[in-house]
Design an enzyme around this catalytic site. Structure first.
Site, PDB file in Angstrom:
ATOM      1  N   LYS A  65      40.180  44.162  25.731  1.00 13.59           N
ATOM      2  CA  LYS A  65      39.765  43.734  26.910  1.00 13.59           C
ATOM      3  C   LYS A  65      40.218  44.630  27.757  1.00 13.59           C
ATOM      4  O   LYS A  65      39.516  45.475  28.866  1.00 13.59           O
ATOM      5  CB  LYS A  65      39.759  42.346  27.125  1.00 13.59           C
ATOM      6  CG  LYS A  65      39.199  41.875  28.506  1.00 13.59           C
ATOM      7  CD  LYS A  65      37.629  42.158  28.687  1.00 13.59           C
ATOM      8  CE  LYS A  65      37.235  42.239  30.153  1.00 13.59           C
ATOM      9  NZ  LYS A  65      35.864  42.269  30.358  1.00 13.59           N
ATOM     10  N   GLY A  72      31.554  58.095  44.118  1.00  7.38           N
ATOM     11  CA  GLY A  72      30.968  57.486  45.380  1.00  7.38           C
ATOM     12  C   GLY A  72      32.015  56.736  46.178  1.00  7.38           C
ATOM     13  O   GLY A  72      33.225  57.197  46.477  1.00  7.38           O
ATOM     14  N   CYS A 123      37.250  42.321  38.677  1.00  8.14           N
ATOM     15  CA  CYS A 123      37.858  42.657  37.475  1.00  8.14           C
ATOM     16  C   CYS A 123      38.535  43.934  37.199  1.00  8.14           C
ATOM     17  O   CYS A 123      39.693  43.924  36.973  1.00  8.14           O
ATOM     18  CB  CYS A 123      36.812  42.558  36.316  1.00  8.14           C
ATOM     19  SG  CYS A 123      36.320  40.567  36.263  1.00  8.14           S
ATOM     20  N   LYS A 161      28.690  45.535  43.920  1.00 10.66           N
ATOM     21  CA  LYS A 161      27.399  46.193  43.137  1.00 10.66           C
ATOM     22  C   LYS A 161      26.364  45.529  43.573  1.00 10.66           C
ATOM     23  O   LYS A 161      25.942  44.336  43.678  1.00 10.66           O
ATOM     24  CB  LYS A 161      28.007  46.452  41.699  1.00 10.66           C
ATOM     25  CG  LYS A 161      27.911  45.035  41.043  1.00 10.66           C
ATOM     26  CD  LYS A 161      28.344  45.126  39.533  1.00 10.66           C
ATOM     27  CE  LYS A 161      27.460  45.511  38.631  1.00 10.66           C
ATOM     28  NZ  LYS A 161      27.818  45.312  37.203  1.00 10.66           N
TER      29      LYS A 161
HETATM   30  N1  LIG Z   1      33.034  38.119  36.520  1.00 12.73           N
HETATM   31  C1  LIG Z   1      33.142  38.731  35.604  1.00 12.73           C
HETATM   32  O1  LIG Z   1      32.108  39.647  35.483  1.00 12.73           O
HETATM   33  C2  LIG Z   1      33.674  38.729  34.244  1.00 12.73           C
HETATM   34  C3  LIG Z   1      35.108  38.001  34.221  1.00 12.73           C
HETATM   35  N2  LIG Z   1      35.569  37.977  33.006  1.00 12.73           N
HETATM   36  C4  LIG Z   1      36.885  37.274  33.173  1.00 12.73           C
HETATM   37  O2  LIG Z   1      36.636  35.938  33.035  1.00 12.73           O
HETATM   38  C5  LIG Z   1      37.610  34.930  33.601  1.00 12.73           C
HETATM   39  C6  LIG Z   1      36.457  34.278  34.501  1.00 12.73           C
HETATM   40  O3  LIG Z   1      36.131  34.997  35.575  1.00 12.73           O
HETATM   41  P1  LIG Z   1      34.737  34.359  36.557  1.00 12.73           P
HETATM   42  O4  LIG Z   1      33.875  33.637  35.665  1.00 12.73           O
HETATM   43  O5  LIG Z   1      34.398  35.619  37.600  1.00 12.73           O
HETATM   44  O6  LIG Z   1      35.705  33.421  37.527  1.00 12.73           O
HETATM   45  P2  LIG Z   1      35.068  32.228  38.644  1.00 12.73           P
HETATM   46  O7  LIG Z   1      36.264  32.260  39.725  1.00 12.73           O
HETATM   47  O8  LIG Z   1      33.781  32.738  38.965  1.00 12.73           O
HETATM   48  O9  LIG Z   1      35.017  31.026  38.057  1.00 12.73           O
HETATM   49  C7  LIG Z   1      35.914  30.285  37.455  1.00 12.73           C
HETATM   50  C8  LIG Z   1      35.514  28.814  37.206  1.00 12.73           C
HETATM   51  O10 LIG Z   1      36.859  28.187  36.805  1.00 12.73           O
HETATM   52  C9  LIG Z   1      37.004  26.831  37.349  1.00 12.73           C
HETATM   53  N3  LIG Z   1      38.180  26.452  37.063  1.00 12.73           N
HETATM   54  C10 LIG Z   1      39.467  26.453  37.529  1.00 12.73           C
HETATM   55  N4  LIG Z   1      40.289  25.888  36.898  1.00 12.73           N
HETATM   56  C11 LIG Z   1      40.029  25.013  36.270  1.00 12.73           C
HETATM   57  C12 LIG Z   1      40.112  24.075  35.363  1.00 12.73           C
HETATM   58  N5  LIG Z   1      41.670  23.839  35.164  1.00 12.73           N
HETATM   59  N6  LIG Z   1      39.357  23.131  34.508  1.00 12.73           N
HETATM   60  C13 LIG Z   1      38.234  23.672  34.745  1.00 12.73           C
HETATM   61  N7  LIG Z   1      37.503  24.535  35.332  1.00 12.73           N
HETATM   62  C14 LIG Z   1      38.370  25.291  36.059  1.00 12.73           C
HETATM   63  C15 LIG Z   1      36.711  27.207  38.805  1.00 12.73           C
HETATM   64  O11 LIG Z   1      36.633  25.919  39.695  1.00 12.73           O
HETATM   65  C16 LIG Z   1      35.460  28.143  38.855  1.00 12.73           C
HETATM   66  O12 LIG Z   1      34.363  27.645  38.628  1.00 12.73           O
HETATM   67  C17 LIG Z   1      38.334  35.717  34.376  1.00 12.73           C
HETATM   68  O13 LIG Z   1      39.658  35.865  33.373  1.00 12.73           O
HETATM   69  C18 LIG Z   1      37.788  37.110  34.445  1.00 12.73           C
HETATM   70  O14 LIG Z   1      38.676  38.214  34.405  1.00 12.73           O
HETATM   71  C19 LIG Z   1      35.296  38.843  31.972  1.00 12.73           C
HETATM   72  C20 LIG Z   1      34.291  39.468  31.916  1.00 12.73           C
HETATM   73  C21 LIG Z   1      33.392  39.598  33.132  1.00 12.73           C
HETATM   74  O1  LIG Z   2      35.719  42.282  32.998  1.00  7.46           O
HETATM   75  C1  LIG Z   2      34.977  42.289  33.723  1.00  7.46           C
HETATM   76  O2  LIG Z   2      34.776  41.489  34.730  1.00  7.46           O
HETATM   77  C2  LIG Z   2      33.832  43.121  33.680  1.00  7.46           C
HETATM   78  O3  LIG Z   2      34.038  44.248  34.482  1.00  7.46           O
HETATM   79  C3  LIG Z   2      33.070  45.397  34.598  1.00  7.46           C
HETATM   80  O4  LIG Z   2      31.885  44.976  35.257  1.00  7.46           O
HETATM   81  P1  LIG Z   2      31.423  44.462  36.627  1.00  7.46           P
HETATM   82  O5  LIG Z   2      32.707  44.295  37.335  1.00  7.46           O
HETATM   83  O6  LIG Z   2      30.473  43.637  36.652  1.00  7.46           O
HETATM   84  O7  LIG Z   2      30.872  45.749  37.212  1.00  7.46           O
HETATM   85  P2  LIG Z   2      30.727  47.230  36.854  1.00  7.46           P
HETATM   86  O8  LIG Z   2      29.138  47.598  36.488  1.00  7.46           O
HETATM   87  O9  LIG Z   2      31.654  47.784  35.704  1.00  7.46           O
HETATM   88  O10 LIG Z   2      30.886  48.058  38.078  1.00  7.46           O
HETATM   89  C4  LIG Z   2      32.300  47.907  38.689  1.00  7.46           C
HETATM   90  C5  LIG Z   2      32.469  48.965  39.771  1.00  7.46           C
HETATM   91  O11 LIG Z   2      32.501  50.125  39.561  1.00  7.46           O
HETATM   92  C6  LIG Z   2      31.502  50.775  40.417  1.00  7.46           C
HETATM   93  N1  LIG Z   2      30.579  51.993  39.634  1.00  7.46           N
HETATM   94  C7  LIG Z   2      30.323  51.725  38.328  1.00  7.46           C
HETATM   95  C8  LIG Z   2      29.739  52.669  37.928  1.00  7.46           C
HETATM   96  C9  LIG Z   2      29.517  54.060  38.178  1.00  7.46           C
HETATM   97  O12 LIG Z   2      29.104  54.900  37.569  1.00  7.46           O
HETATM   98  N2  LIG Z   2      30.164  54.084  39.297  1.00  7.46           N
HETATM   99  C10 LIG Z   2      30.625  53.073  40.089  1.00  7.46           C
HETATM  100  O13 LIG Z   2      31.125  53.311  41.395  1.00  7.46           O
HETATM  101  C11 LIG Z   2      30.552  49.871  40.854  1.00  7.46           C
HETATM  102  O14 LIG Z   2      29.719  49.795  41.940  1.00  7.46           O
HETATM  103  C12 LIG Z   2      31.291  48.599  41.025  1.00  7.46           C
HETATM  104  O15 LIG Z   2      32.020  48.352  41.963  1.00  7.46           O
HETATM  105  C13 LIG Z   2      32.779  45.834  33.089  1.00  7.46           C
HETATM  106  O16 LIG Z   2      31.953  46.810  33.272  1.00  7.46           O
HETATM  107  C14 LIG Z   2      32.266  45.006  32.163  1.00  7.46           C
HETATM  108  O17 LIG Z   2      32.180  45.391  31.067  1.00  7.46           O
HETATM  109  C15 LIG Z   2      33.562  43.801  32.420  1.00  7.46           C
HETATM  110  O18 LIG Z   2      33.277  42.804  31.436  1.00  7.46           O
END
Ligand SMILES: NC(=O)C1=CN([C@@H]2O[C@H](COP(=O)(O)OP(=O)(O)OC[C@H]3O[C@@H](n4cnc5c(N)ncnc54)[C@H](O)[C@@H]3O)[C@@H](O)[C@H]2O)C=CC1
Ligand SMILES: O=C(O)[C@H]1O[C@H](OP(=O)(O)OP(=O)(O)OC[C@H]2O[C@@H](n3ccc(=O)[nH]c3=O)[C@H](O)[C@@H]2O)[C@H](O)[C@@H](O)[C@@H]1O
Length: 441
Positions: free
Chosen positions: A209, A258, A265, A328
């Site tokens: 990851k 850009g 993340c 984004k």
């Molecule tokens: N946001 C994304 O696009 C992605 C995030 N991740 C990873 O996934 C994880 C979660 O990220 P997000 O969903 O963005 O976080 P988020 O901050 O949007 O949501 C976290 C949720 O967990 C809840 N929470 C906190 N402590 C808790 C507990 N003890 N029991 C139950 N609920 C609790 C919070 O109230 C909140 O609703 C992070 O480790 C992040 O790095 C991985 C891939 C994509």
């Molecule tokens: O761990 C995570 O949370 C996630 O982080 C990123 O996803 P995300 O942050 O949702 O968005 P991206 O599409 O990756 O864009 C990240 C940033 O890069 C920028 N970006 C992306 C692509 C590009 O060509 N140029 C660029 O400046 C976007 O504007 C944005 O600010 C990864 O792409 C996911 O695979 C991963 O699960």
């Protein structure tokens, strides 16, 4: 099959809804009672295309329910996904694991009396390598029949539903054959669609990851560094990216320069990986990630300086319109948004800054209350000395440069995201500036 999803943020809600949509019975758990009440009504806590309908559908079908009770979760299913946040710790940049530990500690005492002979705790949160093994020991002290697996999440905000239903890979790290079998069964509908399943040990899964995000960040900072040299040499970074991207070993995706990357993340994950590598004594090999971070942050400063220059060397008494607040397009997430960082720096420089975003203004008002916001692009641009295109929402591509030229004070545009048609804007009388591209004005 039955499962719970603990943490109903961006990852948790999407995972819960998609698992219910493919036929499982799901219980979402969160400590935020307000969020749980909204979800119970079928209302998502954030903007994500395709999610509202899926949430309503699965809640109405009775396959998706929500609770704040860890005891309910333990009784509901034998498989529990941990999707809570792992934010950056101030100072070291290491990941803060307090929420993950609290989620596991909250569940553990209820697992023994849950009625299930074997239980499985599956981490989806992004964690430093070594976390799963440590948590497994902690969990087993209270619930000896618990297995642990790490199943990192790769979804992107803005296309999270598609990414979950059609992932490019499913990675599962566990030492338990039972856990792997169970997860293969759970994901069977996705595997049947051809998604590769990579079974490995927990440490490798955790690292896949962070390595993936670090690689994406490296690609982005590489192309932004190339944009800087293109500016200095009068070359065109977009043509460069197109030509490089034709090489299938390189690929065109994640080569759009850009403003650099933001969000919750990529920035935090490269810092967390660096911090963990230092703890493990391999910091020197990943030291380049600090430079990746610096190159990324520098793009925001470069954009501010370009804006200052175009504003006549000062932001005092200038009106600046900013198109985009989300980190984004396709998301209302403003966590570490490059657009808001630039907008705020310009405001602090003395300009009056009016921001437009189709989805993120409510969130932006909370994090950046001193900026002005509007839902009307023309209003944002009214009497502006300068317009900055900072988040590439598709609707900005459809803007009419002719009519917009009539509302601004000076038709000067910075296209920091390279999606506006330079010919059309210049033909309408705009001076259009795109970092890394030669023909300005
Ligand atoms: N946001 C994304 O696009 C992605 C995030 N991740 C990873 O996934 C994880 C979660 O990220 P997000 O969903 O963005 O976080 P988020 O901050 O949007 O949501 C976290 C949720 O967990 C809840 N929470 C906190 N402590 C808790 C507990 N003890 N029991 C139950 N609920 C609790 C919070 O109230 C909140 O609703 C992070 O480790 C992040 O790095 C991985 C891939 C994509
Ligand atoms: O761990 C995570 O949370 C996630 O982080 C990123 O996803 P995300 O942050 O949702 O968005 P991206 O599409 O990756 O864009 C990240 C940033 O890069 C920028 N970006 C992306 C692509 C590009 O060509 N140029 C660029 O400046 C976007 O504007 C944005 O600010 C990864 O792409 C996911 O695979 C991963 O699960």
């Amino acid at each position: 099959m039955r499962l719970t999803v603990i943490g109903t943020g961006y990852v948790g809600v999407v995972h819960a809804a998609c698992m219910a949509d493919i036929g499982h019975e799901v219980l979402g758990v969160d400590v935020d009672a307000e969020r749980i009440a909204a979800l119970t009504d079928g209302r998502p806590p954030f903007f994500e295309p395709g999610l509202p309908r899926m949430l309503r559908r699965t809640v109405e079908a009775g396959r998706l329910r929500f609770t704040t009770s860890a005891a309910d979760a333990a009784g509901f299913a034998d498989t529990h996904f941990i999707c809570v946040g792992t934010p950056q710790r101030p100072g070291s940049g290491a990941a803060e694991l307090g929420h993950v530990e609290a989620a596991v500690d909250g569940l553990a005492p209820h697992l023994r009396d849950s009625g299930y002979e074997r239980v499985l705790v599956v981490g989806k949160s992004t964690v430093p390598v070594g976390t799963a093994t440590r948590l497994a020991a902690r969990l087993r002290a209270t619930a000896p029949a618990a297995d642990v697996a790490w199943n990192p999440e790769f979804l992107r905000e803005g296309c999270a539903v598609q990414d979950t239903l059609r992932p490019e890979r499913i990675v599962v790290g566990t030492r338990s054959a039972h856990a792997e079998t169970r997860l293969r069964e759970l994901y069977a509908p996705l595997l049947a669609g051809g998604t590769p399943f990579i079974g490995t040990d927990p440490a490798t899964a955790e690292l896949v990851k962070l390595a993936s995000n670090a690689f994406l960040a490296t690609k982005l900072s590489f192309i932004n560094a190339m944009a800087e040299i293109c500016d200095a040499a009068g070359a065109d970074v977009l043509t460069l990216a197109e030509a490089m991207g034709q090489d299938s070993r390189i690929g065109r995706r994640f080569l759009t320069p850009g403003l650099g990357f933001g969000g919750s993340c990529l920035p935090k994950d490269i810092r967390a990986l660096t911090a963990r590598a230092e703890e493990l004594g391999t910091g020197a090999s990943l030291a380049f990630l600090r430079q990746i971070d610096e190159i990324n942050t520098r793009q925001r400063g470069r954009t501010v300086e370009l804006a200052r220059e175009l504003a006549g060397g000062t932001f005092s008494d200038r009106r600046v319109a900013v198109l985009g607040a989300a980190f984004k397009p396709g998301s209302d997430d403003v966590r570490d948004s490059p657009a808001l960082a630039v907008a705020d720096a310009i405001r602090r420089g003395g300009a009056q800054v009016r921001v437009h975003d189709p989805a993120a203004t409510d969130n932006a008002r909370v994090t950046h209350p001193a900026l002005q916001y509007t839902l009307d692009v023309a209003k944002a641009c009214e009497h502006a000395d300068l317009v900055l295109h900072l988040t590439e929402w598709p609707q900005y591509r459809e803007l009419d440069p002719v009519s917009l030229a009539t509302v601004v004070r000076a038709p000067v545009m910075v296209d920091a995201r390279h999606t506006l048609d330079p010919m059309a804007w210049r033909a309408a009388g705009w001076s259009l500036h795109a970092p890394g591209r030669p023909s300005t004005g």
